[in-house]
Design a protein around this motif. Structure first.
Motif, PDB file in Angstrom:
ATOM      1  N   LEU A   1       1.596  -4.014   6.758  1.00  0.00           N
ATOM      2  CA  LEU A   1       1.023  -3.616   5.468  1.00  0.00           C
ATOM      3  C   LEU A   1       0.353  -4.761   4.729  1.00  0.00           C
ATOM      4  CD1 LEU A   1       0.652  -1.618   3.081  1.00  0.00           C
ATOM      5  CD2 LEU A   1       2.961  -2.255   2.340  1.00  0.00           C
ATOM      6  N   MET A   2       1.003  -5.904   4.656  1.00  0.00           N
ATOM      7  CA  MET A   2       0.493  -6.994   3.826  1.00  0.00           C
ATOM      8  C   MET A   2      -0.752  -7.649   4.412  1.00  0.00           C
ATOM      9  SD  MET A   2       2.393  -6.660   1.309  1.00  0.00           S
ATOM     10  CE  MET A   2       1.827  -8.041   0.328  1.00  0.00           C
ATOM     11  N   SER A   3      -1.022  -7.434   5.687  1.00  0.00           N
ATOM     12  CA  SER A   3      -2.209  -8.041   6.304  1.00  0.00           C
ATOM     13  C   SER A   3      -3.315  -7.027   6.575  1.00  0.00           C
ATOM     14  CB  SER A   3      -1.823  -8.740   7.612  1.00  0.00           C
ATOM     15  OG  SER A   3      -1.275  -7.817   8.535  1.00  0.00           O
ATOM     16  N   LEU A   4      -3.049  -5.752   6.335  1.00  0.00           N
ATOM     17  CA  LEU A   4      -4.066  -4.726   6.585  1.00  0.00           C
ATOM     18  C   LEU A   4      -5.235  -4.886   5.621  1.00  0.00           C
ATOM     19  CD1 LEU A   4      -2.334  -1.267   7.166  1.00  0.00           C
ATOM     20  CD2 LEU A   4      -3.735  -2.549   8.781  1.00  0.00           C
ATOM     21  N   PRO A   5      -6.475  -4.826   6.093  1.00  0.00           N
ATOM     22  CA  PRO A   5      -7.624  -4.844   5.174  1.00  0.00           C
ATOM     23  C   PRO A   5      -7.594  -3.628   4.251  1.00  0.00           C
ATOM     24  CG  PRO A   5      -8.315  -5.218   7.453  1.00  0.00           C
ATOM     25  CD  PRO A   5      -6.886  -4.787   7.509  1.00  0.00           C
ATOM     26  N   ASP A   6      -8.145  -3.792   3.063  1.00  0.00           N
ATOM     27  CA  ASP A   6      -8.185  -2.690   2.099  1.00  0.00           C
ATOM     28  C   ASP A   6      -8.824  -1.447   2.697  1.00  0.00           C
ATOM     29  OD1 ASP A   6      -7.038  -4.426   0.335  1.00  0.00           O
ATOM     30  OD2 ASP A   6      -8.787  -4.633  -0.977  1.00  0.00           O
ATOM     31  N   THR A   7      -9.864  -1.636   3.493  1.00  0.00           N
ATOM     32  CA  THR A   7     -10.571  -0.482   4.062  1.00  0.00           C
ATOM     33  C   THR A   7      -9.659   0.345   4.961  1.00  0.00           C
ATOM     34  OG1 THR A   7     -11.387  -1.948   5.827  1.00  0.00           O
ATOM     35  CG2 THR A   7     -12.861  -1.534   3.954  1.00  0.00           C
ATOM     36  N   GLN A   8      -8.778  -0.321   5.701  1.00  0.00           N
ATOM     37  CA  GLN A   8      -7.859   0.405   6.580  1.00  0.00           C
ATOM     38  C   GLN A   8      -6.786   1.133   5.777  1.00  0.00           C
ATOM     39  OE1 GLN A   8      -6.345  -1.592  10.060  1.00  0.00           O
ATOM     40  NE2 GLN A   8      -8.209  -2.825  10.297  1.00  0.00           N
ATOM     41  N   ILE A   9      -6.330   0.516   4.697  1.00  0.00           N
ATOM     42  CA  ILE A   9      -5.359   1.189   3.830  1.00  0.00           C
ATOM     43  C   ILE A   9      -5.967   2.454   3.247  1.00  0.00           C
ATOM     44  CG2 ILE A   9      -4.191   1.000   1.589  1.00  0.00           C
ATOM     45  CD1 ILE A   9      -3.387  -1.792   2.292  1.00  0.00           C
ATOM     46  N   ILE A  10      -7.182   2.356   2.754  1.00  0.00           N
ATOM     47  CA  ILE A  10      -7.863   3.521   2.165  1.00  0.00           C
ATOM     48  C   ILE A  10      -8.057   4.609   3.215  1.00  0.00           C
ATOM     49  CG2 ILE A  10     -10.009   4.313   1.098  1.00  0.00           C
ATOM     50  CD1 ILE A  10     -10.186   1.462  -0.170  1.00  0.00           C
ATOM     51  N   GLU A  11      -8.399   4.214   4.434  1.00  0.00           N
ATOM     52  CA  GLU A  11      -8.601   5.198   5.501  1.00  0.00           C
ATOM     53  C   GLU A  11      -7.300   5.923   5.833  1.00  0.00           C
ATOM     54  OE1 GLU A  11     -10.454   7.660   7.898  1.00  0.00           O
ATOM     55  OE2 GLU A  11     -11.463   6.168   6.631  1.00  0.00           O
ATOM     56  N   LYS A  12      -6.198   5.211   5.844  1.00  0.00           N
ATOM     57  CA  LYS A  12      -4.910   5.852   6.133  1.00  0.00           C
ATOM     58  C   LYS A  12      -4.535   6.835   5.024  1.00  0.00           C
ATOM     59  CE  LYS A  12      -3.150   2.135   9.056  1.00  0.00           C
ATOM     60  NZ  LYS A  12      -3.256   2.920  10.302  1.00  0.00           N
ATOM     61  N   ILE A  13      -4.832   6.481   3.779  1.00  0.00           N
ATOM     62  CA  ILE A  13      -4.572   7.397   2.672  1.00  0.00           C
ATOM     63  C   ILE A  13      -5.427   8.660   2.811  1.00  0.00           C
ATOM     64  CG2 ILE A  13      -4.912   7.697   0.173  1.00  0.00           C
ATOM     65  CD1 ILE A  13      -4.018   4.762  -0.125  1.00  0.00           C
ATOM     66  N   LYS A  14      -6.679   8.472   3.173  1.00  0.00           N
ATOM     67  CA  LYS A  14      -7.559   9.634   3.383  1.00  0.00           C
ATOM     68  C   LYS A  14      -6.999  10.559   4.465  1.00  0.00           C
ATOM     69  CE  LYS A  14     -12.118   7.831   2.025  1.00  0.00           C
ATOM     70  NZ  LYS A  14     -13.477   7.497   2.538  1.00  0.00           N
ATOM     71  N   GLN A  15      -6.490   9.958   5.542  1.00  0.00           N
ATOM     72  CA  GLN A  15      -5.922  10.771   6.619  1.00  0.00           C
ATOM     73  C   GLN A  15      -4.693  11.533   6.149  1.00  0.00           C
ATOM     74  OE1 GLN A  15      -5.464   8.669  10.436  1.00  0.00           O
ATOM     75  NE2 GLN A  15      -7.045   7.240   9.779  1.00  0.00           N
ATOM     76  N   ASP A  16      -3.845  10.882   5.381  1.00  0.00           N
ATOM     77  CA  ASP A  16      -2.650  11.562   4.861  1.00  0.00           C
ATOM     78  C   ASP A  16      -3.029  12.686   3.894  1.00  0.00           C
ATOM     79  OD1 ASP A  16      -1.020   9.989   6.358  1.00  0.00           O
ATOM     80  OD2 ASP A  16      -0.120   8.884   4.689  1.00  0.00           O
ATOM     81  N   ARG A  17      -4.029  12.432   3.051  1.00  0.00           N
ATOM     82  CA  ARG A  17      -4.443  13.457   2.087  1.00  0.00           C
ATOM     83  C   ARG A  17      -5.068  14.655   2.808  1.00  0.00           C
ATOM     84  NH1 ARG A  17      -7.264  15.628  -2.118  1.00  0.00           N
ATOM     85  NH2 ARG A  17      -6.259  15.322  -4.139  1.00  0.00           N
ATOM     86  N   LEU A  18      -5.763  14.383   3.890  1.00  0.00           N
ATOM     87  CA  LEU A  18      -6.366  15.456   4.685  1.00  0.00           C
ATOM     88  C   LEU A  18      -5.287  16.374   5.263  1.00  0.00           C
ATOM     89  CD1 LEU A  18      -9.070  16.558   5.814  1.00  0.00           C
ATOM     90  CD2 LEU A  18      -8.721  15.061   7.801  1.00  0.00           C
ATOM     91  N   ARG A  19      -4.142  15.804   5.613  1.00  0.00           N
ATOM     92  CA  ARG A  19      -3.044  16.615   6.130  1.00  0.00           C
ATOM     93  C   ARG A  19      -2.475  17.542   5.051  1.00  0.00           C
ATOM     94  NH1 ARG A  19       1.527  13.479   9.219  1.00  0.00           N
ATOM     95  NH2 ARG A  19       2.228  15.663   9.392  1.00  0.00           N
ATOM     96  N   ILE A  20      -2.533  17.130   3.796  1.00  0.00           N
ATOM     97  CA  ILE A  20      -1.995  17.959   2.717  1.00  0.00           C
ATOM     98  C   ILE A  20      -2.940  19.108   2.389  1.00  0.00           C
ATOM     99  CG2 ILE A  20      -1.295  17.994   0.285  1.00  0.00           C
ATOM    100  CD1 ILE A  20      -0.534  15.069   0.544  1.00  0.00           C
TER     101      ILE A  20
END
Length: 399
Positions: free
Chosen positions: A310-329
């Motif tokens: 988590l602490m080394s992930l680029p911001d863009t990858q964090i945002i992409e993972k959130i988008k994927q989780d939101r898509l599941r909802i």
């Protein structure tokens, strides 16, 4: 003179109780401001919290709000809805059969006295014994993800349940409370109150001193990592211990809004069981919880118990993972307008049996410590415990 090292909420709370009793106080802080991880800012039509978004109401917190001039803000009615994801959003995630099994297990545990944790029992073992397998997977695990950010098989049942049920007397309000201007307003007004009552603040000074005796006038209200570094373990009840034996977890809070109209969470937020394999621990619908939070926005919580890098992930990858989780909802992609990411390394102590044993056997040392690693994790519990610390110190000083 009382000396408090650390000007996060823990240190300010300690200073407040000493000041109320007429003691002169000096607060020493390594940074240039108070508040620690807590701050609030309004931008992009969002009130953005860097960490916690509220306190659990208690008598002592209501008194503090009254003293510092903060009007308590209670949650909106719609925030009463809280969801856990299990093949979709659910208010209650267990099936009928699982619910009947849970009720039966709890009833038997109540009659036989089996509800209490046993020795070094993990939270997972306790939950499966008392609530059943589904009770652990779809109730306890998502709930502790939102508080302790750790897997139940690692957590100590005694320590976690003790923290969650730490007694706090209520006055008028119940549930979550905050300030109209967010948590940062509480910090700012508490700092002003303390300064107006003679508290001296010394900033940009890194001072860590392990208390030597019960009568020592120094109190450490520093973060867990700093506290571990300050301990002389040879003087504790576990001289064989090393600071690396104690684990802590990193978190990120990602607050964002959207370019277009989107499906909204119609309640407080959603917790994600580990069994569902989300990247995130949960999401808060900020503008559904309190007034004055701007246009519809969400805060997604991520932890390294699920995302080890988590602490080394680029911001863009964090945002992409959130988008994927939101898509599941909602099964619908979104375009994000603005995003603010706060990352906190090693911010939550692991409430495991290593920490439990240390706390059980080092009462003298912990009587001069304040923070989220001392058996109470939430801000309200820390504030309540600080009152007890101050009262105990006053009683010892009379002897």
């Amino acid at each position: 003179m009382i000396r408090i090292v650390g000007a996060g909420f823990s240190g300010l709370s300690l200073a407040y109780f000493f000041t109320k009793l007429g003691h002169p106080v000096t607060v020493i802080e390594k940074k240039s401001r108070t508040g620690g991880v807590i701050s609030s800012e309004y931008r992009s039509n969002m009130l953005i919290e860097s960490a916690a978004n509220g306190f659990l109401a208690s008598e002592k917190l209501e008194d503090l709000f009254d003293d510092i001039g903060v009007q308590p803000l209670s949650p909106k009615k719609e925030s009463r809805k809280k969801y856990i994801f299990r093949n979709g959003l659910r208010r209650w995630p267990l099936s009928f059969d699982e619910t009947i099994l849970l009720i039966g297990r709890v009833a038997v545990g109540f009659i036989t006295g089996g509800l209490k944790p046993r020795g070094q029992e993990s939270l997972k073992d306790w939950a499966q014994r008392v609530l059943g397998l589904a009770g652990n997977d779809y109730l306890i695990q998502p709930m502790v993800n939102g508080i302790f950010a750790q897997k139940t098989e690692i957590l100590s049942a005694k320590l976690v349940l003790g923290s969650m049920f730490f007694k706090k007397r209520r006055k008028h309000l119940k549930g979550l409370i905050s300030a109209p201007g967010g948590m940062g307003e509480v910090i700012q007004k508490l700092e002003s109150y303390l300064k107006n009552h003679g508290v001296l603040f010394v900033f940009n000074t890194d001072e860590k001193t392990q208390p030597e005796t019960l009568q020592h006038n120094t109190f450490l209200a520093i973060d867990f990592e700093s506290a571990k570094s300050s301990f002389d373990f040879s003087k504790t009840q576990q001289p064989e211990m090393k600071k690396d034996d104690f684990k802590s977890l990193s978190l990120a809070r990602v607050t964002l809004n959207f370019k277009n109209k989107v499906d909204q969470i119609d309640g407080f937020g959603v917790l994600f069981p580990n069994k569902e394999n989300f990247f995130t621990l949960g999401v808060l619908a900020n503008s559904k919880i309190f007034e004055n939070r701007g246009e519809y926005n969400e805060s997604w919580i991520l932890g390294d118990s699920v995302l080890p890098d988590l602490m080394s992930l680029p911001d863009t990858q964090i945002i992409e993972k959130i988008k994927q989780d939101r898509l599941r909802i909602f099964a619908r992609a979104v375009e994000i307008k603005d995003v603010v990411i706060h990352r906190w390394a090693n911010v939550v102590p692991s409430y495991d049996n290593v920490l439990r044993r240390f706390l059980d056997e080092n009462e003298k040392l912990t009587s001069h410590l304040s923070g989220n690693y001392l058996g109470v994790l939430g801000l309200s519990g820390i504030h309540e415990r600080n009152s007890q610390i101050v009262n105990a110190y006053i009683e010892r000083s009379k002897k």
